[in-house]
Design an enzyme around this catalytic site. Structure first.
Site, PDB file in Angstrom:
ATOM      1  N   ARG A   1       1.930  10.124   8.030  1.00 28.29           N
ATOM      2  CA  ARG A   1       1.822   9.979   6.584  1.00 28.29           C
ATOM      3  C   ARG A   1       1.623  11.327   5.904  1.00 28.29           C
ATOM      4  O   ARG A   1       1.017  12.240   6.475  1.00 28.29           O
ATOM      5  CB  ARG A   1       0.663   9.047   6.228  1.00 28.29           C
ATOM      6  CG  ARG A   1      -0.658   9.521   6.768  1.00 28.29           C
ATOM      7  CD  ARG A   1      -1.581   8.391   7.156  1.00 28.29           C
ATOM      8  NE  ARG A   1      -1.034   7.466   8.130  1.00 28.29           N
ATOM      9  CZ  ARG A   1      -1.627   6.336   8.485  1.00 28.29           C
ATOM     10  NH1 ARG A   1      -2.771   5.996   7.928  1.00 28.29           N
ATOM     11  NH2 ARG A   1      -1.098   5.530   9.361  1.00 28.29           N
TER      12      ARG A   1
ATOM     13  N   ASP B   1      -9.054   7.398   2.657  1.00 28.98           N
ATOM     14  CA  ASP B   1      -9.821   6.210   3.040  1.00 28.98           C
ATOM     15  C   ASP B   1     -11.204   6.252   2.419  1.00 28.98           C
ATOM     16  O   ASP B   1     -11.883   7.293   2.461  1.00 28.98           O
ATOM     17  CB  ASP B   1      -9.983   6.138   4.565  1.00 28.98           C
ATOM     18  CG  ASP B   1      -8.702   5.773   5.277  1.00 28.98           C
ATOM     19  OD1 ASP B   1      -7.922   4.986   4.717  1.00 28.98           O
ATOM     20  OD2 ASP B   1      -8.473   6.287   6.393  1.00 28.98           O
TER      21      ASP B   1
ATOM     22  N   ARG C   1       3.481   8.992  -0.157  1.00 25.73           N
ATOM     23  CA  ARG C   1       3.009   8.116   0.914  1.00 25.73           C
ATOM     24  C   ARG C   1       3.859   6.852   0.959  1.00 25.73           C
ATOM     25  O   ARG C   1       4.122   6.214  -0.063  1.00 25.73           O
ATOM     26  CB  ARG C   1       1.545   7.737   0.672  1.00 25.73           C
ATOM     27  CG  ARG C   1       0.986   6.630   1.570  1.00 25.73           C
ATOM     28  CD  ARG C   1       0.793   7.089   3.001  1.00 25.73           C
ATOM     29  NE  ARG C   1       0.333   5.989   3.837  1.00 25.73           N
ATOM     30  CZ  ARG C   1      -0.945   5.682   4.064  1.00 25.73           C
ATOM     31  NH1 ARG C   1      -1.906   6.386   3.490  1.00 25.73           N
ATOM     32  NH2 ARG C   1      -1.272   4.689   4.865  1.00 25.73           N
TER      33      ARG C   1
END
Length: 285
Positions: free
Chosen positions: A229, A234, A220
């Site tokens: 990405r 998250d 990443r």
């Protein structure tokens, strides 16, 4: 006090404010309450100031002038018997102003002691909820996505690594999602998305550090905020004893500020946690 650490390194960013002096009326004796005396406060505020260093914008950091005003207000405010409580009030106030953690030392150099002495002080450290390890384990919802370098494989590998840092994890099926392209940016490949629900005893910031470590392991890069990405992890929601942790911290906003608008989050979440809630509202309509 010992340094503060997260997985991957020390919390190196600090604001130090020493020798802040004001008159207060704290103490257990009548003459302390009537005459008052000087109290001196030293602070070490722990956070990250990377955003402020990039923007040169005061709103992106903790204003030490505002901190000083608040501390003096507390010293000059409601009297307490013990400087232990005074230190606690100061620490709570500074954490409420956005510190991840704060070390507070309150000096009482004119304490009523019948001997020659240089100083009396009490030191406390208090941390924000973002640094506190939950007991029992917190329920977390993690969004997983990829649109580069064989996204299906990236999600599978990433999910396996996330599962190793969570307990009792459940993962949704994957789904294909069109990339949400910001105006003026190039088109992107479709995403493969999924959601994992599990439990952790890591603090919110420690969990974030672990997820970013996994992202980094899979290549990443973060040069472009809205760019494609290899892996995106998250923290969507973090709950302790069923209570959702709320944070406006720019490093970790909880719950995820855009989760409720994203079908690729809410749909998979409802699939594995039909009774889940986000900000008090059911995940499934």
């Amino acid at each position: 006090m010992a340094d503060l650490y997260l997985p991957g390194g020390k919390l190196a960013d600090q604001i130090t404010l020493t020798g802040l002096t004001a008159t207060g009326y704290h103490g257990v004796f009548d003459h302390e309450r009537q005459n008052g005396q000087e109290f001196i406060v030293d602070l070490v505020i722990h956070s990250t100031f990377q955003r402020a260093a990039f923007s040169d914008d005061l709103s992106h950091t903790i204003s030490y002038a505002d901190v000083a005003d608040r501390v003096v207000e507390i010293i000059e405010g409601e009297p307490v018997n013990l400087i232990e409580l005074l230190a606690e009030r100061i620490a709570d106030a500074v954490v409420a102003m956005g510190a991840w953690a704060v070390d507070v030392t309150v000096h009482k150099p004119k304490a009523p002691i019948d001997h020659t002495f240089a100083d009396v002080s009490v030191s406390v450290r208090r941390t924000s909820v973002l640094l506190q390890s939950p007991k029992p384990a917190a329920q977390v919802v993690v969004g997983i996505g990829s649109n580069l370098n064989d996204p299906v494989t990236q999600v599978e590998i990433g999910a396996g690594k996330v599962a190793r840092i969570l307990e009792y994890e459940r993962m949704s099926n994957t789904r294909v999602t069109s990339a949400q392209v910001m105006p003026g940016t190039p088109t992107q490949p479709n995403y493969i998305n999924a959601v994992m629900v599990g439990y952790t005893t890591l603090s919110p910031l420690a969990l974030l550090a672990e997820l970013q470590r996994i992202e980094d392991e899979q290549g990443r890069t973060r040069e472009e905020r809205w760019g494609p990405r290899t892996l995106d992890l998250d923290i969507v929601s973090y709950k302790i004893n069923g209570h959702e942790i709320l944070s406006d911290d720019p490093v970790l906003t909880l719950p995820h500020p855009r989760a409720h608008t994203r079908d690729f989050v809410m749909g998979p979440w409802g699939e594995v946690d039909p009774w889940g809630t986000l900000r008090g509202k059911p995940v499934r309509p």
